[in-house]
Design an enzyme around this catalytic site. Structure first.
Site, PDB file in Angstrom:
ATOM      1  N   ARG A  86     -56.311   1.182 -13.553  1.00  0.00           N
ATOM      2  CA  ARG A  86     -57.822   1.945 -13.156  1.00  0.00           C
ATOM      3  C   ARG A  86     -57.664   2.671 -12.719  1.00  0.00           C
ATOM      4  O   ARG A  86     -57.970   3.895 -12.073  1.00  0.00           O
ATOM      5  CB  ARG A  86     -59.202   1.244 -13.065  1.00  0.00           C
ATOM      6  CG  ARG A  86     -59.316   0.486 -14.315  1.00  0.00           C
ATOM      7  CD  ARG A  86     -60.807  -0.176 -13.925  1.00  0.00           C
ATOM      8  NE  ARG A  86     -61.987   1.207 -14.367  1.00  0.00           N
ATOM      9  CZ  ARG A  86     -62.442   1.475 -13.425  1.00  0.00           C
ATOM     10  NH1 ARG A  86     -62.644   0.446 -12.124  1.00  0.00           N
ATOM     11  NH2 ARG A  86     -63.467   2.336 -13.406  1.00  0.00           N
ATOM     12  N   ARG A 111     -49.866   9.348  -8.114  1.00  0.00           N
ATOM     13  CA  ARG A 111     -49.721  10.754  -8.566  1.00  0.00           C
ATOM     14  C   ARG A 111     -48.639  11.523  -7.749  1.00  0.00           C
ATOM     15  O   ARG A 111     -48.690  10.712  -6.806  1.00  0.00           O
ATOM     16  CB  ARG A 111     -51.201  11.275  -8.161  1.00  0.00           C
ATOM     17  CG  ARG A 111     -52.345  11.178  -9.238  1.00  0.00           C
ATOM     18  CD  ARG A 111     -53.895  12.412  -8.133  1.00  0.00           C
ATOM     19  NE  ARG A 111     -54.818  12.029  -9.340  1.00  0.00           N
ATOM     20  CZ  ARG A 111     -56.487  11.834  -9.182  1.00  0.00           C
ATOM     21  NH1 ARG A 111     -56.518  12.134  -7.915  1.00  0.00           N
ATOM     22  NH2 ARG A 111     -56.913  11.650 -10.016  1.00  0.00           N
ATOM     23  N   ARG A 131     -68.255 -11.200  -9.913  1.00  0.00           N
ATOM     24  CA  ARG A 131     -68.159 -10.898  -7.979  1.00  0.00           C
ATOM     25  C   ARG A 131     -69.344 -10.014  -7.674  1.00  0.00           C
ATOM     26  O   ARG A 131     -70.012  -9.571  -9.329  1.00  0.00           O
ATOM     27  CB  ARG A 131     -67.051  -9.364  -7.711  1.00  0.00           C
ATOM     28  CG  ARG A 131     -65.824 -10.387  -7.985  1.00  0.00           C
ATOM     29  CD  ARG A 131     -65.797 -11.293  -6.693  1.00  0.00           C
ATOM     30  NE  ARG A 131     -65.636 -11.074  -5.906  1.00  0.00           N
ATOM     31  CZ  ARG A 131     -65.579 -11.974  -4.314  1.00  0.00           C
ATOM     32  NH1 ARG A 131     -66.043 -12.978  -5.017  1.00  0.00           N
ATOM     33  NH2 ARG A 131     -65.326 -11.290  -3.474  1.00  0.00           N
ATOM     34  N   ARG A 161     -65.742  -1.491   2.257  1.00  0.00           N
ATOM     35  CA  ARG A 161     -65.972   0.579   2.408  1.00  0.00           C
ATOM     36  C   ARG A 161     -66.736   0.964   3.407  1.00  0.00           C
ATOM     37  O   ARG A 161     -68.381   0.083   3.098  1.00  0.00           O
ATOM     38  CB  ARG A 161     -65.674   1.030   1.165  1.00  0.00           C
ATOM     39  CG  ARG A 161     -65.995   0.774  -0.250  1.00  0.00           C
ATOM     40  CD  ARG A 161     -65.902   1.421  -1.140  1.00  0.00           C
ATOM     41  NE  ARG A 161     -66.783   0.774  -2.034  1.00  0.00           N
ATOM     42  CZ  ARG A 161     -66.676   1.022  -3.812  1.00  0.00           C
ATOM     43  NH1 ARG A 161     -65.545   1.595  -3.150  1.00  0.00           N
ATOM     44  NH2 ARG A 161     -67.378  -0.060  -4.399  1.00  0.00           N
ATOM     45  N   GLU A 221     -70.556  -1.673   3.012  1.00  0.00           N
ATOM     46  CA  GLU A 221     -70.216  -2.967   1.915  1.00  0.00           C
ATOM     47  C   GLU A 221     -69.619  -3.879   1.920  1.00  0.00           C
ATOM     48  O   GLU A 221     -68.174  -4.206   2.546  1.00  0.00           O
ATOM     49  CB  GLU A 221     -69.582  -1.858   0.729  1.00  0.00           C
ATOM     50  CG  GLU A 221     -69.386  -2.337  -0.437  1.00  0.00           C
ATOM     51  CD  GLU A 221     -68.952  -1.657  -1.972  1.00  0.00           C
ATOM     52  OE1 GLU A 221     -68.756  -2.331  -2.898  1.00  0.00           O
ATOM     53  OE2 GLU A 221     -69.685  -0.273  -2.111  1.00  0.00           O
ATOM     54  N   TYR A 274     -66.433  -4.426 -18.224  1.00  0.00           N
ATOM     55  CA  TYR A 274     -66.289  -3.286 -16.787  1.00  0.00           C
ATOM     56  C   TYR A 274     -66.707  -2.289 -17.298  1.00  0.00           C
ATOM     57  O   TYR A 274     -66.155  -1.180 -18.548  1.00  0.00           O
ATOM     58  CB  TYR A 274     -65.418  -3.109 -15.944  1.00  0.00           C
ATOM     59  CG  TYR A 274     -65.726  -2.307 -15.200  1.00  0.00           C
ATOM     60  CD1 TYR A 274     -66.163  -2.458 -13.540  1.00  0.00           C
ATOM     61  CD2 TYR A 274     -65.254  -0.953 -14.762  1.00  0.00           C
ATOM     62  CE1 TYR A 274     -66.509  -1.428 -12.249  1.00  0.00           C
ATOM     63  CE2 TYR A 274     -65.704  -0.089 -14.543  1.00  0.00           C
ATOM     64  CZ  TYR A 274     -66.337  -0.487 -12.160  1.00  0.00           C
ATOM     65  OH  TYR A 274     -66.306   0.265 -11.617  1.00  0.00           O
ATOM     66  N   ASP A 314     -67.450   2.333 -16.669  1.00  0.00           N
ATOM     67  CA  ASP A 314     -68.089   3.852 -16.077  1.00  0.00           C
ATOM     68  C   ASP A 314     -69.597   4.013 -16.866  1.00  0.00           C
ATOM     69  O   ASP A 314     -69.907   3.383 -18.161  1.00  0.00           O
ATOM     70  CB  ASP A 314     -67.342   4.357 -16.061  1.00  0.00           C
ATOM     71  CG  ASP A 314     -66.167   4.454 -14.913  1.00  0.00           C
ATOM     72  OD1 ASP A 314     -66.498   3.784 -14.175  1.00  0.00           O
ATOM     73  OD2 ASP A 314     -64.725   4.477 -15.537  1.00  0.00           O
TER      74      ASP A 314
END
Length: 368
Positions: free
Chosen positions: A171, A175, A248, A279, A302, A348, A350
């Protein structure tokens, strides 16, 4: 007697309920939490004009025009473009890994055409990656993996990356350009009023009962409707017949700071294992269109943890896959229950994927 009882007021449940009402079916929604919206729930922090995503920063993005048009029925989006930075050994890098990240980390000045050969020299020979660690090294090499992936992954998932499936790391894009926008989707943004108003509009005119646990009184609630739409954990629905699936979870610490700007970005990752949090979120950066009072900001640290009673992310160990296959066999026999969403499918998703699956499920169900 309702046509549908929807368990859960997150995206799948709210979209299905909205579609059912629009199709002139009777529907009721119940939710274990004391608010609607599931993990997309947002609220305005007192006296700051800052909207907080209560369960972590949520960025809406999609390439699907139909889904974009659908969700725009319930909100207006700003033009926020998501960019993530990560701190490693007190130095900030751009994520996902791109040409800028590679050049800064190695102290080189590669051109795009040189990236593949450079990374190939770092990868080694892993023809058939068996786990997350081997997959990551096969993509970016050991140096970048050790700096940006290994520690963060151990914190996030609570185990060694060699125990996680290779599919998790796919995921994360890599680049060969300086393109640092996290998502490449055609449509992207943050609802101008936060996420909760979307759910209020979707559920307008639909009875909703909060702080109500379906599992504690399932026979009663099943008797209230001709069909059940269940969006909770699949293992809980079947009373953990084959054991508990691994999830999790996360917890958050919110702090009000006397600064205009704490970190200069909405999300800063912390890659090093010795930093306890994964984060820091600074939600005011999600709304560049707003004006904020000077001298105040919010930061939200977090922390990742194991808590199967507050499921966020399916882990998918081999043992989970075996249990899930057994639960799905039971699921197929539940003809009066429709299962949907991340928890009920142990998958999972989005946000746009949840909406898409809910719209399809509603279309199939309501046209039957």
């Amino acid at each position: 007697m309702y046509d549908y009882l929807v368990v859960g007021s997150g995206l799948f449940g709210a979209v299905f309920a909205q579609q059912a009402k629009e199709a002139e079916r009777s529907v009721k929604v119940i939710d274990k939490r004391d608010h609607i919206g599931g993990n997309c729930f947002s609220y305005d922090f007192e006296d700051t004009n800052i909207t907080v995503h209560a369960y972590g920063t949520h960025i809406f993005h999609t390439n699907d025009t139909d889904i974009w048009n659908y969700v725009n029925r319930f909100t207006e989006f700003n033009r926020y473009q998501h960019r993530v930075l990560t701190t490693h050994r007190s130095k900030v890098y751009s994520m996902p890994i791109n040409l800028g990240t590679i050049n800064a980390f190695y102290g080189v000045n590669l051109m795009p055409a040189e990236v593949e050969e450079f990374l190939a020299s770092k990868r080694g020979e892993i023809a058939h990656p068996r786990n997350l660690e081997e997959k990551a090294i096969s993509l970016i090499g050991k140096d970048l993996y050790e700096a940006f992936i290994r520690g963060y992954t151990k914190k996030q998932w609570g185990c060694d990356p060699t125990l996680l499936p290779a599919s998790i790391i796919t995921r994360l894009p890599v680049r060969s350009s300086y393109q640092d926008s996290y998502f490449n989707d055609l449509y992207q943004g943050i609802p101008v009023g936060g996420y909760t108003p979307i759910f209020k509009r979707m559920l307008e005119g639909i009875p909703v009962e909060l702080s109500t646990d379906f599992i504690e009184n399932r026979d009663y609630w099943k008797a209230q409707a001709r069909k059940l739409v269940y969006t909770g954990p699949i293992d809980a629905y079947f009373e953990y017949t084959f054991g508990r699936l691994n999830w999790r979870s996360v917890r958050f610490e919110t702090e009000k700071v006397a600064l205009d700007d704490y970190q200069g970005t909405s999300v800063m990752n912390y890659a090093d294992e010795d930093v306890p949090y994964t984060r820091i979120h600074e939600p005011k950066h999600l709304h560049p269109e707003r004006k904020f009072a000077r001298g105040v900001s919010l930061i939200i640290r977090e922390y990742s943890l194991i808590d199967n009673d507050r499921p966020y992310y399916p882990v998918n160990f081999d043992e989970d896959k075996e249990k899930l296959a057994s639960y799905k066999k039971l699921q197929s026999a539940e003809t009066s229950t429709l299962f949907g969403g991340r928890l009920a499918q142990y998958r999972y998703y989005d946000m746009h994927q949840v909406i898409g699956s809910a719209l399809k499920a509603a279309s199939d169900e309501l046209s039957a």
